[in-house]
Design an enzyme around this catalytic site. Structure first.
Site, PDB file in Angstrom:
ATOM      1  N   LYS A  11       0.830  -1.207   0.000  1.00  0.00           N
ATOM      2  CA  LYS A  11       0.000   0.000   0.000  1.00  0.00           C
ATOM      3  C   LYS A  11       0.874   1.271   0.000  1.00  0.00           C
ATOM      4  CE  LYS A  11      -3.901  -2.263   2.285  1.00  0.00           C
ATOM      5  NZ  LYS A  11      -4.978  -2.094   3.288  1.00  0.00           N
ATOM      6  N   TYR A  51     -12.299  -2.008  -3.941  1.00  0.00           N
ATOM      7  CA  TYR A  51     -12.810  -2.238  -2.582  1.00  0.00           C
ATOM      8  C   TYR A  51     -14.338  -2.143  -2.528  1.00  0.00           C
ATOM      9  CZ  TYR A  51      -8.236  -2.315  -0.253  1.00  0.00           C
ATOM     10  OH  TYR A  51      -6.981  -2.663   0.190  1.00  0.00           O
ATOM     11  N   PHE A  59     -15.725   3.401   6.838  1.00  0.00           N
ATOM     12  CA  PHE A  59     -14.343   3.774   6.496  1.00  0.00           C
ATOM     13  C   PHE A  59     -14.069   3.758   4.994  1.00  0.00           C
ATOM     14  CE2 PHE A  59     -14.415  -0.786   7.597  1.00  0.00           C
ATOM     15  CZ  PHE A  59     -13.861  -1.353   6.460  1.00  0.00           C
ATOM     16  N   ARG A  87      -1.286 -14.465   4.018  1.00  0.00           N
ATOM     17  CA  ARG A  87      -2.036 -13.874   5.138  1.00  0.00           C
ATOM     18  C   ARG A  87      -1.282 -14.043   6.455  1.00  0.00           C
ATOM     19  NH1 ARG A  87      -6.921 -12.151   3.961  1.00  0.00           N
ATOM     20  NH2 ARG A  87      -7.902 -12.573   5.961  1.00  0.00           N
ATOM     21  N   THR A  93      -5.271  -7.717  10.418  1.00  0.00           N
ATOM     22  CA  THR A  93      -5.585  -6.468   9.704  1.00  0.00           C
ATOM     23  C   THR A  93      -5.159  -5.242  10.503  1.00  0.00           C
ATOM     24  OG1 THR A  93      -7.484  -7.566   8.698  1.00  0.00           O
ATOM     25  CG2 THR A  93      -7.456  -5.161   8.614  1.00  0.00           C
ATOM     26  N   ARG A 104       2.699  -6.532   9.173  1.00  0.00           N
ATOM     27  CA  ARG A 104       1.933  -5.420   9.765  1.00  0.00           C
ATOM     28  C   ARG A 104       2.454  -5.058  11.151  1.00  0.00           C
ATOM     29  NH1 ARG A 104      -3.602  -7.845   7.304  1.00  0.00           N
ATOM     30  NH2 ARG A 104      -3.792  -6.516   5.463  1.00  0.00           N
ATOM     31  N   ASN A 114      -2.054  -0.049   6.725  1.00  0.00           N
ATOM     32  CA  ASN A 114      -1.561  -1.318   7.269  1.00  0.00           C
ATOM     33  C   ASN A 114      -0.661  -2.057   6.278  1.00  0.00           C
ATOM     34  OD1 ASN A 114      -3.545  -2.175   5.517  1.00  0.00           O
ATOM     35  ND2 ASN A 114      -4.568  -3.540   6.958  1.00  0.00           N
ATOM     36  N   HIS A 117      -2.065  -5.540   1.437  1.00  0.00           N
ATOM     37  CA  HIS A 117      -3.346  -6.216   1.231  1.00  0.00           C
ATOM     38  C   HIS A 117      -3.048  -7.573   0.623  1.00  0.00           C
ATOM     39  CE1 HIS A 117      -7.422  -7.124  -0.123  1.00  0.00           C
ATOM     40  NE2 HIS A 117      -6.843  -7.528  -1.247  1.00  0.00           N
ATOM     41  N   GLU A 128      -9.228 -10.285  -8.080  1.00  0.00           N
ATOM     42  CA  GLU A 128      -8.245  -9.231  -7.782  1.00  0.00           C
ATOM     43  C   GLU A 128      -7.051  -9.288  -8.738  1.00  0.00           C
ATOM     44  OE1 GLU A 128      -9.306  -8.758  -3.034  1.00  0.00           O
ATOM     45  OE2 GLU A 128      -7.334  -9.494  -3.598  1.00  0.00           O
TER      46      GLU A 128
HETATM   47  P1  CMP Z   1      -7.350  -4.684   3.551  1.00  0.00           P
HETATM   48  O1  CMP Z   1      -6.885  -6.069   3.839  1.00  0.00           O
HETATM   49  O2  CMP Z   1      -6.718  -3.964   2.432  1.00  0.00           O
HETATM   50  O3  CMP Z   1      -8.927  -4.705   3.325  1.00  0.00           O
HETATM   51  C1  CMP Z   1      -9.763  -3.605   3.590  1.00  0.00           C
HETATM   52  C2  CMP Z   1      -9.052  -2.549   4.356  1.00  0.00           C
HETATM   53  O4  CMP Z   1      -9.891  -1.653   5.048  1.00  0.00           O
HETATM   54  C3  CMP Z   1      -8.211  -3.181   5.457  1.00  0.00           C
HETATM   55  O5  CMP Z   1      -7.115  -3.823   4.886  1.00  0.00           O
HETATM   56  C4  CMP Z   1      -7.911  -2.001   6.339  1.00  0.00           C
HETATM   57  O6  CMP Z   1      -6.777  -1.270   5.890  1.00  0.00           O
HETATM   58  C5  CMP Z   1      -9.157  -1.166   6.136  1.00  0.00           C
HETATM   59  N1  CMP Z   1     -10.024  -1.253   7.300  1.00  0.00           N
HETATM   60  C6  CMP Z   1     -10.615  -2.318   7.799  1.00  0.00           C
HETATM   61  N2  CMP Z   1     -11.358  -2.004   8.879  1.00  0.00           N
HETATM   62  C7  CMP Z   1     -11.216  -0.687   9.033  1.00  0.00           C
HETATM   63  C8  CMP Z   1     -11.737   0.229   9.961  1.00  0.00           C
HETATM   64  N3  CMP Z   1     -12.549  -0.156  10.950  1.00  0.00           N
HETATM   65  N4  CMP Z   1     -11.362   1.510   9.833  1.00  0.00           N
HETATM   66  C9  CMP Z   1     -10.547   1.896   8.819  1.00  0.00           C
HETATM   67  N5  CMP Z   1     -10.040   1.058   7.899  1.00  0.00           N
HETATM   68  C10 CMP Z   1     -10.370  -0.222   8.017  1.00  0.00           C
END
Ligand code: CMP
Length: 142
Positions: A11, A51, A59, A87, A93, A104, A114, A117, A128
């Site tokens: 990211k 997304y 969010f 993963r 996450t 992470r 984070n 992905h 994807e």
């Molecule tokens: P990712 O695995 O890229 O998939 C969706 C993304 O949304 C996740 O990683 C986080 O970076 C983001 N995400 C998930 N939950 C939240 C949240 N509660 N607030 C903000 N971002 C979020």
């Protein structure tokens, strides 16, 4: 374990903080093969499409704004159990919940920034991968 493909995104925070080499090394050290890779920058619309499953989440606007805020490095990883392996390398996450030694935990700034992905299932991996790569760009070993 079945041979699989998964999509990885490093990211904007991971690219900005110069963690690309570190992260790719972790993939290779875990036995994954990089079948395709590119550096790109998502438009806001592209981030919203990628997304789309999160469209109703509070969010969503922040997430898609962040994901289109700078360049990303996307790759297709291949190998035995590639989806779960990736993963496990990424960790939870939320970096605050991630195990020691995961990407992470070691590198991420926040739940939003984070760092990486990864696809969560074979079906999403296929969608994807197709989002970013054509067949011609995939140098498959499977
Ligand atoms: P990712 O695995 O890229 O998939 C969706 C993304 O949304 C996740 O990683 C986080 O970076 C983001 N995400 C998930 N939950 C939240 C949240 N509660 N607030 C903000 N971002 C979020």
């Amino acid at each position: 374990m079945p041979k699989e493909r998964t999509l990885s995104i490093i990211k904007p925070d991971g690219v900005k903080n110069k963690h690309v080499g570190n992260i790719l090394q972790r993939f290779e050290d875990a036995g994954l093969t990089i079948a395709a890779m590119k550096k790109t920058r998502l438009s806001r619309t592209e981030a919203e499409t990628f997304y789309a499953v999160h469209r109703e989440r509070p969010f969503f606007a922040s997430l898609t704004g962040f994901m289109s805020s700078g360049p990303v490095v996307v790759s297709v990883l291949e190998g035995d159990g590639a989806i779960e392996k990736n993963r496990a390398l990424m960790g939870a996450t939320n970096p605050a919940d991630a195990d020691d030694g995961t990407i992470r935990k070691d590198l991420a700034e926040s739940l939003e920034a984070n760092t990486v992905h990864g696809s969560d299932a074979p079906e999403t991996a296929a969608v994807e991968i197709r989002f970013f790569f054509s067949d011609k760009e995939l140098i498959s070993t499977i």
